[in-house]
Design a protein around this motif. Structure first.
Motif, PDB file in Angstrom:
ATOM      1  N   ASP A 175      39.713  22.667  57.710  1.00  0.00           N
ATOM      2  CA  ASP A 175      38.524  22.794  56.879  1.00  0.00           C
ATOM      3  C   ASP A 175      38.014  21.395  56.574  1.00  0.00           C
ATOM      4  O   ASP A 175      38.714  20.385  56.805  1.00  0.00           O
ATOM      5  N   ALA A 207      30.805  20.944  56.581  1.00  0.00           N
ATOM      6  CA  ALA A 207      30.656  20.457  55.215  1.00  0.00           C
ATOM      7  C   ALA A 207      29.181  20.275  54.860  1.00  0.00           C
ATOM      8  O   ALA A 207      28.377  19.824  55.687  1.00  0.00           O
ATOM      9  N   THR A 239      34.107  31.805  44.088  1.00  0.00           N
ATOM     10  CA  THR A 239      34.124  30.988  45.296  1.00  0.00           C
ATOM     11  C   THR A 239      33.838  31.837  46.519  1.00  0.00           C
ATOM     12  O   THR A 239      34.426  32.912  46.697  1.00  0.00           O
ATOM     13  N   MET A 258      31.379  24.876  49.448  1.00  0.00           N
ATOM     14  CA  MET A 258      31.429  23.887  48.376  1.00  0.00           C
ATOM     15  C   MET A 258      30.687  24.382  47.138  1.00  0.00           C
ATOM     16  O   MET A 258      31.150  24.212  46.008  1.00  0.00           O
ATOM     17  N   ASN A 276      41.451  26.160  54.254  1.00  0.00           N
ATOM     18  CA  ASN A 276      40.518  26.174  53.143  1.00  0.00           C
ATOM     19  C   ASN A 276      40.845  25.039  52.177  1.00  0.00           C
ATOM     20  O   ASN A 276      41.977  24.926  51.709  1.00  0.00           O
ATOM     21  N   GLN A 278      29.087  27.783  54.171  1.00  0.00           N
ATOM     22  CA  GLN A 278      28.434  27.035  53.100  1.00  0.00           C
ATOM     23  C   GLN A 278      27.255  27.852  52.560  1.00  0.00           C
ATOM     24  O   GLN A 278      26.647  28.643  53.288  1.00  0.00           O
ATOM     25  N   MET A 312      38.751  22.641  48.875  1.00  0.00           N
ATOM     26  CA  MET A 312      37.564  22.227  48.125  1.00  0.00           C
ATOM     27  C   MET A 312      38.004  21.528  46.849  1.00  0.00           C
ATOM     28  O   MET A 312      39.090  21.801  46.319  1.00  0.00           O
ATOM     29  N   ASN A 333      35.207  19.537  53.595  1.00  0.00           N
ATOM     30  CA  ASN A 333      34.274  19.665  52.477  1.00  0.00           C
ATOM     31  C   ASN A 333      34.086  18.325  51.783  1.00  0.00           C
ATOM     32  O   ASN A 333      35.061  17.583  51.563  1.00  0.00           O
TER      33      ASN A 333
END
Length: 452
Positions: free
Chosen positions: A309, A251, A110, A102, A407, A183, A409, A311
């Motif tokens: 994933d 997350a 990223t 994140m 993935n 993360q 975000m 987030n």
């Protein structure tokens, strides 16, 4: 937009039963599309063992050293169609990508994770483990890989024997861990993996600082691939996490800085069978290095088999990728036995679900606010860059028909970025006989991100 107003308990039940009216389906519009070509490789570090120069030598069940002599295929479930790439590879596959952090790096890039290599402990002892800093360029369709960081354990923090145990640098491989989520927390990298399942803390240059077993209800939670589990171990008693069922999503919660680790598949009961159709999520305090005892459950929709994933987008709301095991457009579904011109198990359920962790019902289920359908993305501006094989008109529509979409975000108050894991060289998706590129898509999902 009209929103359903079921109680949380009723919503969880409706989701489990697959009710079409259970939750809102929000629109998604394609804003950008970029990809890393499938045949993209990275050299092993100069001080890595010679064994790591060539990867994929063990994917057939026996050793094969000759580069490019074993054709990759999609496996029995997907018709064993060849993908045009052959193992072993000279170098290490850059892909497949299996988790976005994140928090971004200082330069705005990223953090993205590459998983264990070729899918199992047995076939990935020469696949190095690493993460990257990447910058997708949605104007050109390219993805810049700014840095690749290889994981290592020179200080012997890992509590079991690793594949490259006797080497000085002790680089990690896919025989050691299956990293699936990442993360950045207070300058360190935290990785959720599936074999333990463990949480791994490492420096941003890849050196392992600590490894944390999973504790739940006062006992260690183990998977079938845990290093202490043997062929005599009993499912549901000695281990409760099925293969590839560990921490696919993890997350970072703003405000608390807790890590919430989500198992990919349902836990097993004492009888060795899955306990319901829901996933367990557990909270870990990285500052204290311990599990808090908090948790909640996510009810899977009918037809979903796993998540990809997880987030947060604010202090309580989070995005979860929910998927089935299919790949390929549904219009090319095989009728009867698998054939070269059809998909025996096409993609049917590929979603990004918005949940609210501030709303947990009395049974421990998180509230599902709604979702977008990755098989029905509006593309009125023709942003899609890769053609999809289909027996239907996809004009103005983009689909994301991949087996493992891993993935997601938020990148703004209106947009999210999604990417997939191409399981190189074992998955296709857009075509019948070509290894999938690793695709990144930028989506306008403003209505979903505004929903409460």
């Amino acid at each position: 937009m009209i929103r359903t107003t079921l109680s949380v308990s009723a919503l969880a039940l409706a989701v489990c039963l697959g009710s079409a009216q259970a939750e809102t389906v929000f629109p998604a519009k394609l804003v950008g599309h970029a990809f890393v070509p499938a045949a993209t490789f990275v050299d092993a570090p100069a001080d890595a063992p010679e064994d790591a120069r060539i990867s994929g030598k063990f994917t057939t069940g026996s050793r094969v050293d000759a580069v490019g002599t074993v054709p990759g295929d999609t496996g029995a479930q997907h018709g064993k169609r060849t993908t045009g790439l052959s193992v072993p590879f000279e170098g290490q596959p850059l892909q497949g990508f299996s988790g976005f952090a994140m928090e971004r790096a200082e330069d705005g890039s990223t953090y993205v994770l590459t998983d264990n290599g070729f899918g199992t402990k047995a076939n990935s002892p020469d696949a190095l483990l690493f993460f990257h800093r990447v910058t997708p360029d949605f104007e050109t369709g390219s993805v810049a890989v700014n840095e690749t960081v290889f994981l290592s354990d020179p200080d012997k923090k890992i509590p079991f024997r690793i594949a490259y145990e006797g080497t000085e640098q002790r680089y990690l491989t896919g025989a050691d861990f299956d990293p699936e989520s990442i993360q950045l927390v207070d300058g360190d990298i935290w990785i959720g993996e599936e074999f333990g399942p463990y949480l791994i803390r490492a420096t941003t240059d890849g050196k392992v600082i600590s490894v944390h077993s999973t504790m739940m209800d006062g006992a260690e939670l183990k998977s079938v691939d845990h290093p202490t589990v043997s062929g005599l171990s009993k499912a549901g008693t000695d281990w409760r996490v099925p293969r590839s069922g560990g921490y696919e999503g993890m997350a970072l919660q703003p405000g608390t800085d807790l890590l919430w680790a989500m198992l990919e598949k349902p836990l097993l009961g004492e009888d060795g069978a899955p306990v319901g159709n829901h996933l367990q999520v557990l909270a870990f305090d990285p500052a204290k290095g311990e599990w808090t005892g908090e948790g909640f459950k996510l009810a899977l929709a009918e037809g979903a088999t796993a998540i990809g994933d997880f987030n947060f987008i604010d202090e309580t709301r989070a995005l979860v990728i929910e998927r089935d095991n299919g790949e390929g457009d549904p219009s090319l579904k095989c009728e009867g036995e698998a054939q070269p011109d059809c998909f025996p198990s096409p993609a049917m359920l590929k979603r990004i679900v918005l949940v609210d962790t501030a709303s947990i019902d009395e049974d421990g289920f998180v509230r599902r606010i709604g979702h977008i359908d990755l098989m029905d993305i509006a593309d009125p501006d023709g942003k899609s860059r890769i053609e999809t094989a289909a027996k239907r008109d996809l004009e103005g529509v983009m689909t994301f028909p991949f087996f493992t979409i891993e993935n997601v975000m938020a990148v703004s108050n209106t947009e999210i970025m999604v990417a997939m894991d191409n399981n190189l060289p074992f998955s296709s998706g857009r075509t019948l006989d070509k290894a999938a590129d690793n695709e990144f898509i930028l989506l306008d999902v403003s209505e979903m991100l505004a929903a409460k």
